[in-house]
Structures are given as structure tokens and as C-alpha cells.
Design an enzyme around this catalytic site. Sequence first.
Site, PDB file in Angstrom:
ATOM      1  N   GLU A   1       0.858  -1.192   0.000  1.00  0.00           N
ATOM      2  CA  GLU A   1       0.000   0.000   0.000  1.00  0.00           C
ATOM      3  C   GLU A   1       0.893   1.242   0.000  1.00  0.00           C
ATOM      4  O   GLU A   1       1.806   1.353   0.805  1.00  0.00           O
ATOM      5  CB  GLU A   1      -0.934   0.000   1.219  1.00  0.00           C
ATOM      6  CG  GLU A   1      -1.738   1.276   1.416  1.00  0.00           C
ATOM      7  CD  GLU A   1      -2.520   1.730   0.182  1.00  0.00           C
ATOM      8  OE1 GLU A   1      -3.324   0.949  -0.342  1.00  0.00           O
ATOM      9  OE2 GLU A   1      -2.308   2.884  -0.272  1.00  0.00           O
TER      10      GLU A   1
ATOM     11  N   GLY B   1      -7.198   1.169   3.448  1.00  0.00           N
ATOM     12  CA  GLY B   1      -8.642   1.353   3.264  1.00  0.00           C
ATOM     13  C   GLY B   1      -8.979   2.022   1.952  1.00  0.00           C
ATOM     14  O   GLY B   1     -10.137   2.045   1.541  1.00  0.00           O
ATOM     15  N   GLY B   2      -7.980   2.619   1.294  1.00  0.00           N
ATOM     16  CA  GLY B   2      -8.185   3.176  -0.048  1.00  0.00           C
ATOM     17  C   GLY B   2      -9.162   4.341  -0.092  1.00  0.00           C
ATOM     18  O   GLY B   2      -9.377   5.048   0.894  1.00  0.00           O
ATOM     19  N   THR B   3      -9.759   4.507  -1.253  1.00  0.00           N
ATOM     20  CA  THR B   3     -10.626   5.663  -1.515  1.00  0.00           C
ATOM     21  C   THR B   3     -11.851   5.667  -0.614  1.00  0.00           C
ATOM     22  O   THR B   3     -12.191   6.690  -0.007  1.00  0.00           O
ATOM     23  CB  THR B   3     -11.094   5.636  -2.987  1.00  0.00           C
ATOM     24  OG1 THR B   3      -9.953   5.547  -3.831  1.00  0.00           O
ATOM     25  CG2 THR B   3     -11.900   6.877  -3.335  1.00  0.00           C
ATOM     26  N   CYS B   4     -12.545   4.538  -0.540  1.00  0.00           N
ATOM     27  CA  CYS B   4     -13.818   4.507   0.189  1.00  0.00           C
ATOM     28  C   CYS B   4     -13.630   4.980   1.625  1.00  0.00           C
ATOM     29  O   CYS B   4     -14.345   5.865   2.098  1.00  0.00           O
ATOM     30  CB  CYS B   4     -14.399   3.100   0.159  1.00  0.00           C
ATOM     31  SG  CYS B   4     -15.967   2.983   1.013  1.00  0.00           S
TER      32      CYS B   4
ATOM     33  N   HIS C   1     -45.410  -2.371   7.958  1.00  0.00           N
ATOM     34  CA  HIS C   1     -45.986  -1.029   7.886  1.00  0.00           C
ATOM     35  C   HIS C   1     -45.560  -0.238   9.113  1.00  0.00           C
ATOM     36  O   HIS C   1     -45.542  -0.782  10.212  1.00  0.00           O
ATOM     37  CB  HIS C   1     -47.515  -1.115   7.844  1.00  0.00           C
ATOM     38  CG  HIS C   1     -48.150   0.242   7.910  1.00  0.00           C
ATOM     39  ND1 HIS C   1     -48.216   1.064   6.792  1.00  0.00           N
ATOM     40  CD2 HIS C   1     -48.703   0.923   8.938  1.00  0.00           C
ATOM     41  CE1 HIS C   1     -48.800   2.208   7.159  1.00  0.00           C
ATOM     42  NE2 HIS C   1     -49.105   2.154   8.450  1.00  0.00           N
TER      43      HIS C   1
HETATM   44  C1  FAD Z   1     -16.304  11.216  -3.204  1.00  0.00           C
HETATM   45  C2  FAD Z   1     -16.568   9.751  -3.421  1.00  0.00           C
HETATM   46  C3  FAD Z   1     -17.650   9.159  -2.815  1.00  0.00           C
HETATM   47  C4  FAD Z   1     -17.894   7.801  -3.000  1.00  0.00           C
HETATM   48  N1  FAD Z   1     -18.994   7.258  -2.412  1.00  0.00           N
HETATM   49  C5  FAD Z   1     -19.271   5.941  -2.614  1.00  0.00           C
HETATM   50  C6  FAD Z   1     -20.407   5.349  -1.994  1.00  0.00           C
HETATM   51  O1  FAD Z   1     -21.151   5.987  -1.271  1.00  0.00           O
HETATM   52  N2  FAD Z   1     -20.622   4.029  -2.217  1.00  0.00           N
HETATM   53  C7  FAD Z   1     -19.800   3.277  -3.010  1.00  0.00           C
HETATM   54  O2  FAD Z   1     -20.043   2.087  -3.191  1.00  0.00           O
HETATM   55  N3  FAD Z   1     -18.721   3.821  -3.599  1.00  0.00           N
HETATM   56  C8  FAD Z   1     -18.448   5.133  -3.421  1.00  0.00           C
HETATM   57  N4  FAD Z   1     -17.340   5.672  -4.007  1.00  0.00           N
HETATM   58  C9  FAD Z   1     -16.472   4.819  -4.832  1.00  0.00           C
HETATM   59  C10 FAD Z   1     -15.566   3.948  -3.972  1.00  0.00           C
HETATM   60  O3  FAD Z   1     -14.811   4.744  -3.099  1.00  0.00           O
HETATM   61  C11 FAD Z   1     -14.656   3.131  -4.868  1.00  0.00           C
HETATM   62  O4  FAD Z   1     -15.426   2.469  -5.820  1.00  0.00           O
HETATM   63  C12 FAD Z   1     -13.872   2.100  -4.063  1.00  0.00           C
HETATM   64  O5  FAD Z   1     -13.063   2.715  -3.089  1.00  0.00           O
HETATM   65  C13 FAD Z   1     -13.003   1.293  -5.029  1.00  0.00           C
HETATM   66  O6  FAD Z   1     -12.240   0.397  -4.292  1.00  0.00           O
HETATM   67  P1  FAD Z   1     -10.913  -0.217  -4.882  1.00  0.00           P
HETATM   68  O7  FAD Z   1     -10.553  -1.303  -3.952  1.00  0.00           O
HETATM   69  O8  FAD Z   1     -11.076  -0.544  -6.300  1.00  0.00           O
HETATM   70  O9  FAD Z   1      -9.816   0.960  -4.853  1.00  0.00           O
HETATM   71  P2  FAD Z   1      -9.408   2.021  -3.777  1.00  0.00           P
HETATM   72  O10 FAD Z   1     -10.345   2.054  -2.646  1.00  0.00           O
HETATM   73  O11 FAD Z   1      -9.189   3.289  -4.515  1.00  0.00           O
HETATM   74  O12 FAD Z   1      -8.002   1.481  -3.213  1.00  0.00           O
HETATM   75  C14 FAD Z   1      -6.868   1.402  -4.010  1.00  0.00           C
HETATM   76  C15 FAD Z   1      -5.651   1.431  -3.121  1.00  0.00           C
HETATM   77  O13 FAD Z   1      -4.506   1.150  -3.902  1.00  0.00           O
HETATM   78  C16 FAD Z   1      -3.419   1.975  -3.498  1.00  0.00           C
HETATM   79  N5  FAD Z   1      -2.499   2.072  -4.626  1.00  0.00           N
HETATM   80  C17 FAD Z   1      -2.715   2.628  -5.843  1.00  0.00           C
HETATM   81  N6  FAD Z   1      -1.644   2.468  -6.644  1.00  0.00           N
HETATM   82  C18 FAD Z   1      -0.720   1.810  -5.918  1.00  0.00           C
HETATM   83  C19 FAD Z   1       0.597   1.364  -6.177  1.00  0.00           C
HETATM   84  N7  FAD Z   1       1.152   1.519  -7.384  1.00  0.00           N
HETATM   85  N8  FAD Z   1       1.291   0.739  -5.193  1.00  0.00           N
HETATM   86  C20 FAD Z   1       0.732   0.552  -3.975  1.00  0.00           C
HETATM   87  N9  FAD Z   1      -0.520   0.947  -3.668  1.00  0.00           N
HETATM   88  C21 FAD Z   1      -1.243   1.564  -4.628  1.00  0.00           C
HETATM   89  C22 FAD Z   1      -4.113   3.288  -3.169  1.00  0.00           C
HETATM   90  O14 FAD Z   1      -3.317   4.083  -2.313  1.00  0.00           O
HETATM   91  C23 FAD Z   1      -5.394   2.793  -2.488  1.00  0.00           C
HETATM   92  O15 FAD Z   1      -5.209   2.641  -1.108  1.00  0.00           O
HETATM   93  C24 FAD Z   1     -17.037   7.024  -3.806  1.00  0.00           C
HETATM   94  C25 FAD Z   1     -15.923   7.607  -4.407  1.00  0.00           C
HETATM   95  C26 FAD Z   1     -15.687   8.956  -4.223  1.00  0.00           C
HETATM   96  C27 FAD Z   1     -14.485   9.570  -4.880  1.00  0.00           C
END
Ligand code: FAD
Length: 457
Positions: free
Chosen positions: A33, A38-41, A440
Site C-alpha cells: 500500500e 482502506g483506499g478511496t472509500c 408497515h
Molecule cells: C467522493 C466519493 C464518494 C464515494 N462514495 C461511494 C459510496 O457511497 N458508495 C460506493 O459504493 N462507492 C463510493 N465511491 C467509490 C468507492 O470509493 C470506490 O469504488 C472504491 O473505493 C473502489 O475500491 P478499490 O478497492 O477498487 O480501490 P481504492 O479504494 O481506490 O483502493 C486502491 C488502493 O490502492 C493503493 N495504490 C494505488 N496504486 C498503488 C501502487 N502503485 N502501489 C501501492 N498501492 C497503490 C491506493 O493508495 C489505495 O489505497 C465514492 C468515491 C468517491 C471519490
Amino acid sequence: MISFDAIIIGAGQAGPSLAGRLTGAGMTTALVERKFFGGTCVNTGCMPTKTLVASAYAAHLARRAADYGVVLNGAPQIDMTRVKARADTVVNNARTGVEKRLRGMERCTVVQGHARFEGPDVIAVGDEQLSAPRIFINVGGRALVPDMAGVDQVPYLTNTTMLALDRVPRHLVVVGGSYVGLEFAQMFRRFGAEVTVVEKAPRLITREDGDVSDGIRTILEAEGIRVRTSAECIGLTPHEEGVAVSVNCQEGPPEAVGSDVLLAVGRRPNTDDLALDRAGVAADARGYITVDDTLATNVPGIWALGDCNGRGAFTHTAYNDFEIIAANLLDGDNRKVSARVPCYALYTDPPLGRVGMTEAQARETGRPLLTSTRPMTRVGRAVEKGETQGFMKVVADAETRKILGAAILGTGGDEAIHGVLDIMNAGVSLDVLRWAVPIHPTVSELIPTLLLDLKPE
Ligand SMILES: Cc1cc2nc3c(=O)[nH]c(=O)nc-3n(C[C@H](O)[C@H](O)[C@H](O)COP(=O)(O)OP(=O)(O)OC[C@H]3O[C@@H](n4cnc5c(N)ncnc54)[C@H](O)[C@@H]3O)c2cc1C
């Protein structure tokens, strides 16, 4: 070179759970990582935004207190520092939880840094080289900064930097009238900002049916959000008050001037800096990794999960990618992405819950259709809560009597839509619900009624 049975790149929504299953099956696994666990979510997506939406809802309800016979002494005030602190706490707890789980996982090695391919079974993280016969890419995506005129001449916000704000912008101009942009637009309006949404297309969230787009626009405009659609040529210029966004709409003033501008025009996959070519992994023109129905890439031993494969853009689709891979590799199953019923929610208030096809998509199939619509003014639960904006609708195949899709734009729509989603997942006829006895008063109780009201188009 350190060898593992498996390498996972990215601790987003699929990677950590996959690490749990692989290590549980006895495989040594490296999880790499580069930023936040925890990434984007967890860090900049679902969790902080939905926490902020909850604060915005509290403010909205407080302003409407008198409608419910509740007397407040004066108008509610927003303490943005506390609003932000609340979101930060939720994020930090979740992020720490993911990291702790991974670090405590037997046979899992957590590596912090940016991973790049060196070959089909080797990646580099800084000076270290890791190899494995199985590599799982879960790198997610980031905000797309569009190549629009003036973008390099003004300060702008993205979904990530919005979360660092501990002030309410005087006037927020949101470029992009889709899911991310609209959630921020409504929440900051409720925090007290003036808000203008600028959208290139003739209507908001064009992927939805026209009646859904119009319904959302009505809800937002009722709160004082200005919506400028058909903004065909959007450009940014510095202005003494902040930023001027040229709009070039057919109607209204030619520009929207705000103190701050949020760019919410889409996402791009984090694949440009992975050196995919060194492993020979194919991606499409937009950078999404090409996968088959089981999420395998064109290179044996490499899979792509989550947003980076372009097969889903949600936390639940990323998580389901993990489930598919784990079931196929470890349980001898034969799960496929194409079996997934598309579903998602837009977390405006009231929210939009969506499943399956839009009505327009259903029409394109050329099948004979049945449709049914019900305004939320005719839903008891909505009336009792004083939240009657929106409507619910369903479209079904007249011959198979299977539901093709549904939308619930209304209070509780994000939850109630699961009533329809579950029927679709079960693959049964809508008549199965004929004798269902729902609770209901709920929004869900109207789903059987909605189905009984289906009429040929
Ligand atoms: C503002 C916003 C609101 C959202 N709201 C919702 C919602 O309400 N409900 C919903 O279902 N979805 C929502 N989403 C979408 C959701 O966040 C994503 O679909 C989800 O996080 C995707 O998960 P993932 O595992 O594919 O990637 P991510 O969660 O993006 O995780 C990818 C990880 O990989 C790491 N990484 C990337 N490149 C490298 C590398 N080269 N080497 C090492 N690590 C790396 C990153 O740092 C990150 O931690 C929202 C998105 C945004 C932007």
C-alpha cells in the site's frame, strides 16, 4: 528478491479481504500500500462523504424544526471544524482498523510504498523486489483533472481536498453534475454556502432517466442550488472574488463566479504509474485494465480487482470482485462478473436507490415492457416523516415477468431499493411478491403495490 505465494497491490476494498482468504488458505502474501489503508472509500470516498452528508442532514432538519413543531432558539449554526473532526474520526478509526487487521494477519507481510511491475511475476517497491506466481492488482482510481481551459491558472478543489476544508466556502461552484458533484453540492449548501452546479450535458446525471434527473434537479433547486446545464464550453479564470467559471450555456449569464471551485468530472484508474507494460498487462485507452469475466488479465497469474478494471465503480463491486476471485481460486467455484446485478445509490437527500436497467435502457432491448410509478406523496412513511419529495418506479419484462430495473428517489430509497434488488438476485418472477406481507409503515411496503400496479407501456 523476496518470494511470496501471492502479492496484492493496494489496500482498498478488495485487497485486505483477499489477503485474509489467501493467508487463511496457507499462502504467504505480501500486501503493498502506497498511502492510506482502506483506499478511496475509507479515506476520501464513501465514509467521509456519508459522514458529512449526515451532518448536512442534521443542519437541514434543524432548519425545518418548526415544521415538526420543534422550537429552536434561533437559526442553527455550522461549526465546520467540528463537522470535519467528526468525519476525520470516522475515517481514522476505519483506516486504523484496516491496518491493524492486516498487520495482525498470519502469513501476511505489509509493505508500504509504491509498487511497479518489473516483470509478469516481479514487482519493485523502492529498492525491494518481490516476486509471486499470483499478483492481484487493486489500485483503484483518483479524481480526473480535466484538460479544460484555465485549469492551471486557478486553485481548484477535488473530492480529496474538499475533505480538508474546515471552512464553508462563500460560493462553491461545482463543475460536474453527476454523483460525486451533487453530493458535495447539496451538503455544502446545507452547511451554508451558495452553490452553483455547472454541467456540460443538457441535464444532471445523464446516465439516469430524464424523470430521475429532473426529480433530483427539482430537489436541489428547492434548496437554493443554482443549476447551469448545457455548459458546452467550460473554462476557468482567476477573479477578484475567487474563480470565474465560463459556462456558455444557452440561457443565463455567461459565467458563474465563486469563491471556490470543485472539479467533479470523473475518475481515472491508478494504472499509469504501475509499469503494466513490463508485465505485458493490457489496458484500454483510458487506462482500465482489461479483464475477462473472472477478472483475469491477459497475463496468466495476474488479476485486476475493483475500480481499476472498469467493471465497477463502487465499494460493493470492488468487494464482490474479491468474492469472485476467492470463490474461483480457493473454493473451486465458477463465479462471473456478468452475473452481478448492477446497483448503487446517490446520497443526496432524499437519496436515489438504483438497480438494473434504466427505463431508457429497457426500451432499447425492444422487449415488451410493463412500468409502474408512484410519487412519494403516496407513501405513508414519507408523509409521516415530512419527506415526500421524489418517486419510485419499476420496469419489467411483460413476457418473462422479471424485473429489469427500478429507481427509488425518496426518503429511505437507498435501503428500500434492496427489496427489488433481492428479487432480481433471486431471478424470480415479480409475481412471487404477490402474497408478501411487508412491514408497515415503511417505504419498502409499497414495492409489492408498485409491482401490482404495473401496466403495459
Ligand atoms: C467522493 C466519493 C464518494 C464515494 N462514495 C461511494 C459510496 O457511497 N458508495 C460506493 O459504493 N462507492 C463510493 N465511491 C467509490 C468507492 O470509493 C470506490 O469504488 C472504491 O473505493 C473502489 O475500491 P478499490 O478497492 O477498487 O480501490 P481504492 O479504494 O481506490 O483502493 C486502491 C488502493 O490502492 C493503493 N495504490 C494505488 N496504486 C498503488 C501502487 N502503485 N502501489 C501501492 N498501492 C497503490 C491506493 O493508495 C489505495 O489505497 C465514492 C468515491 C468517491 C471519490
